[in-house]
Design an enzyme around this catalytic site. Structure first.
Site, short mmCIF file in Angstrom:
data_model
loop_
_atom_site.label_atom_id
_atom_site.label_comp_id
_atom_site.label_asym_id
_atom_site.label_seq_id
_atom_site.Cartn_x
_atom_site.Cartn_y
_atom_site.Cartn_z
NE ARG A 1 4.57 1.93 0.18
CZ ARG A 1 5.52 1.58 1.03
NH1 ARG A 1 6.78 1.74 0.69
NH2 ARG A 1 5.24 1.09 2.21
CG HIS B 1 20.23 -36.46 -4.67
ND1 HIS B 1 20.60 -37.73 -4.28
CD2 HIS B 1 21.39 -35.78 -4.85
CE1 HIS B 1 21.92 -37.80 -4.22
NE2 HIS B 1 22.43 -36.62 -4.56
CD1 TRP C 1 0.32 -6.35 -2.94
CD2 TRP C 1 0.04 -6.87 -0.78
NE1 TRP C 1 0.73 -7.66 -2.76
CE2 TRP C 1 0.57 -8.00 -1.45
CE3 TRP C 1 -0.22 -6.97 0.58
CZ2 TRP C 1 0.85 -9.20 -0.80
CZ3 TRP C 1 0.05 -8.17 1.24
CH2 TRP C 1 0.59 -9.26 0.54
CG ASN D 1 1.53 0.84 4.25
OD1 ASN D 1 2.66 1.30 4.23
ND2 ASN D 1 1.31 -0.43 4.10
N GLY D 2 -0.80 -1.04 6.29
CA GLY D 2 -0.44 -1.89 7.44
C GLY D 2 -1.57 -2.84 7.77
CB CYS E 1 -0.95 0.09 1.19
SG CYS E 1 -2.04 -1.32 1.33
CD GLU F 1 17.45 -12.83 -7.52
OE1 GLU F 1 16.91 -13.36 -6.54
OE2 GLU F 1 17.09 -11.73 -7.98
CD GLU G 1 10.40 -11.31 -8.60
OE1 GLU G 1 9.77 -10.84 -7.65
OE2 GLU G 1 11.64 -11.24 -8.68
CE LYS H 1 14.12 -10.98 -9.72
NZ LYS H 1 14.78 -10.64 -8.51
C1 F6R Z 1 12.20 -10.30 -5.64
C2 F6R Z 1 11.97 -9.30 -4.63
C3 F6R Z 1 11.61 -9.75 -3.26
C4 F6R Z 1 12.42 -8.93 -2.23
C5 F6R Z 1 11.97 -9.27 -0.81
C6 F6R Z 1 12.80 -8.57 0.23
O1 F6R Z 1 12.55 -9.72 -6.85
O2 F6R Z 1 12.05 -8.15 -4.89
O3 F6R Z 1 11.82 -11.11 -3.09
O4 F6R Z 1 13.77 -9.23 -2.40
O5 F6R Z 1 10.63 -8.92 -0.66
O6 F6R Z 1 12.72 -7.19 0.09
P1 F6R Z 1 13.79 -6.23 0.75
O7 F6R Z 1 15.09 -6.49 0.11
O8 F6R Z 1 13.26 -4.86 0.48
O9 F6R Z 1 13.81 -6.56 2.21
#
Ligand code: F6R
Length: 617
Positions: free
Chosen positions: A27, A513, A75, A101-102, A2, A490, A497, A494
């Site tokens: 956000r 395995h 969100w 937000n929260g 949010c 990673e 997501e 990527k």
């Molecule tokens: C993936 C991504 C998330 C953040 C995770 C932690 O591309 O962006 O997995 O890495 O939410 O966020 P931070 O680094 O802001 O604590």
């Protein structure tokens, strides 16, 4: 999680809020809304969808005049994304309005209490409960809005950044924070105020900002300024105005189609900015104040525990290899969300490194609070200056990557690895676990990484062709060993997501395995097979894939012939030290997921269900 925006001052609030919401859409972006006081009454417009949908809707629904207003991009936490659950929420009397937000964790018991007193609710949200609680306190106790907000918040369990105003007293907006960020921009003439989750909505108007701390609230009055108080004990807090260092260009796309692509291409500069002033090759030293000042803590540590989430957790995994390899310090890497809830054995002899791009991730923040309460020394590696994790840490080092707006993390990852490498090298030097020639070679190689990243970026056309071949598949496997095992994780993250293709990252040798059962002629497997680091072993894994007809995309060192002969496609990266190779091998994986997502017509910068800064647990 949010984004909130507000304005009070002489200008029209509507365009400031709408543009501000667009900047905060990273956000959360499942619904949006705005509330304005138009000089006579409160006008609210809200909708499921993006800020552009809100613009279209508000066009027909409300007059857009007014100098006071608040807006929200959501969100969803409590209640599905729909028009009714969107913020702002108005109290039963129609007088008070809020954005939030929260999460209010005890919202249900508060709601039942309010229902028993005759309140009714339209939405499923915790926020509507909060605004009615504020209204109830205001009426029952006959207090001003600021006091009512304070009393109500003292009954609330959870996290919040809120902005509230009363249509009968629109010259005043009350804001408060606990666990979710909240910045107040103060106009150059001190006659207007901006409220936002971060400074991006008001950068073109002012560089003066006040960041509320947790458990603080502020009453903002048109022409009269801000008064900040502690929510708990009502004590006044000094207003500390910061001069912002970021500018507008840094948060714009700069000619790229997407923020993600811009941020991928910014990596050479971002990595340089990360080591600038810290890596002094001619003097053969690494200078990092946060490490230097706490050298004893690091050197006497029994172990280093790294806590992080998502991509930052992957950077932590790379760091585990670097710290153990170079500095010979035992490292454990923990998901912050698990660490905080499993009664970890931790004490004053432990050093905890928290890694977070946003510096606001709720689980990481909670993990470091827990570690501090047990006496551990906490070192933060954050990108966002002044963020909650940066402030909560005992010491730290910023990554200096510049604003990262694409929801998928790219430059945050490589700059986190850069900072962690610098720390590991500095500790290795202090401990004498690295020879002076190896140390110098690392400095030299690290300094050359930005140029090599530039070169790796030149494979873009080749990567695009590969993306086109595999864009239609449903599954991908990513394999790597040693330093490049976290890169495989990673790469898979990527892809899933932003393209919504299922992808798994695995240590190459673990394939046999279990995951090997998935391999057939339809399965693309990205194998990181650079020359340094278990090359022959990885080549054997490639042979095993080939025997099962899997499609091999090899990430190889320039000039490689062996993998080229086996693979269906190869993407070259320049040669470097094994410990630095993740900084290069990750680049083609970022581009591959980017191109596949674009070809599938996905929203690359705002993938579904995600948000940039995860301020709820
Ligand atoms: C993936 C991504 C998330 C953040 C995770 C932690 O591309 O962006 O997995 O890495 O939410 O966020 P931070 O680094 O802001 O604590």
């Amino acid at each position: 999680m949010c984004g909130i925006v507000g304005y009070i001052g002489p200008r029209e609030a509507y365009p400031i809020i709408i543009e501000g919401l667009k900047r905060l859409e990273y956000r959360g972006y499942d619904s949006a809304g705005i509330a304005l006081f138009d000089g006579t009454d409160l006008k609210v417009s809200k909708t499921k969808g993006k800020v552009v949908d809100l613009e279209n809707r508000s066009e027909k629904e409300i007059t857009k005049n007014g100098n006071v207003g608040i807006g929200h991009t959501r969100w969803a936490t409590h209640g599905v994304p729909n028009d009714v659950n969107s913020h702002p929420h108005v109290s039963n009397s129609g007088e008070l309005v809020i954005i939030h937000n929260g999460i209010i964790e005890n919202y249900d018991s508060l709601k039942q209490e309010l229902i028993s007193r005759g309140y009714t609710f339209q939405s499923d949200t915790d926020t509507e409960v909060l605004i009615n609680l504020i209204e109830d306190v205001k009426k029952q106790q006959n207090v001003k809005l600021g006091k009512a907000v304070q009393i109500a918040l003292n009954q609330v369990i959870g996290a919040y950044a809120i902005a509230v105003f009363d249509k009968n007293k629109p010259e005043e907006v009350v804001v408060a924070r606990l666990g979710s960020p909240l910045a107040i921009g103060i106009g150059e003439n001190e006659d207007e105020f901006f409220i936002a989750s971060d400074a991006s909505p008001f950068l073109e108007y002012t560089k003066n900002a006040v960041y509320l701390e947790d458990e603080e609230m502020a009453v903002i009055r048109f022409h009269k300024g801000i008064k900040i108080r502690k929510i708990k004990d009502d004590s006044l807090v000094d207003t500390y105005v910061q001069k912002l260092q970021i500018n507008l260009e840094q948060i714009e796309k700069g000619g790229f189609d997407h923020f993600m692509l811009k941020e991928i291409h910014e990596q050479p500069k971002a990595i340089t900015d990360t080591y600038r002033g810290r890596l002094l090759r001619n003097e053969a030293i690494i200078k990092m104040a946060g490490v230097e000042d706490n050298m004893k803590k690091f050197l006497n540590a029994n172990r280093i525990i790294i806590v992080a989430c998502g991509t930052s957790w992957h950077a932590g995994l790379v760091a585990e290899y670097i710290f153990e390899d170079l500095a010979r310090i035992p490292v454990e890497v923990e998901y912050a969300s698990e660490f905080r809830y499993r009664n970890p054995v931790i004490n004053e002899n432990d050093v905890v490194i928290a890694i977070s791009q946003s510096g606001e991730t709720a689980d990481t923040l909670a993990a470091i609070k827990l570690a501090k309460s047990k006496g551990a020394f906490v070192f933060g590696v954050c990108n966002v200056v002044g963020s909650s994790i940066a402030r909560e840490s005992d010491a730290g080092a910023y990554t200096h990557a510049g604003p990262e707006i694409g929801v998928a993390s790219t430059k945050a990852f490589t700059t986190q690895i850069t900072v962690l490498t610098l720390i590991a090298l500095r500790l290795a030097r202090a401990k004498g676990t690295i020879s002076s020639s190896d140390f110098r070679q690392h400095l030299l190689e690290l300094e050359m990484i930005p140029k090599k990243v530039e070169k790796a970026l030149k494979s873009d056309a080749n990567i695009k062709t590969i993306a086109n071949v595999y864009k239609g598949v449903s599954n991908f496997l990513y394999l790597g060993r040693g330093y490049n095992f976290p890169v495989a994780l990673e790469g898979a993250l990527k892809l899933k997501e932003i393209s919504y293709i299922h992808a798994e990252g695995y240590p190459a040798a673990e394939m046999k395995h279990g995951p090997i059962a998935l391999i057939d002629e339809n399965m693309p497997i990205v194998v990181i097979a650079t020359k340094k680091g278990h090359y022959e072993k990885v080549v054997s894994n490639i042979q095993e894939i080939k025997s099962r007809k899997g499609k091999i995309i090899g990430i190889v060192t320039e000039g490689d012939t062996q993998v080229r002969a086996l693979a269906d496609h190869v993407i070259e990266v320049p040669e470097t030290l094994e410990s630095l190779s993740p900084l290069l091998t990750t680049i083609p994986l970022q581009l591959l997921s980017y191109h596949i997502a674009v070809m599938l017509d996905k929203n690359v910068d705002q993938p579904r269900n995600l948000a940039k800064s995860v301020t709820v647990e």
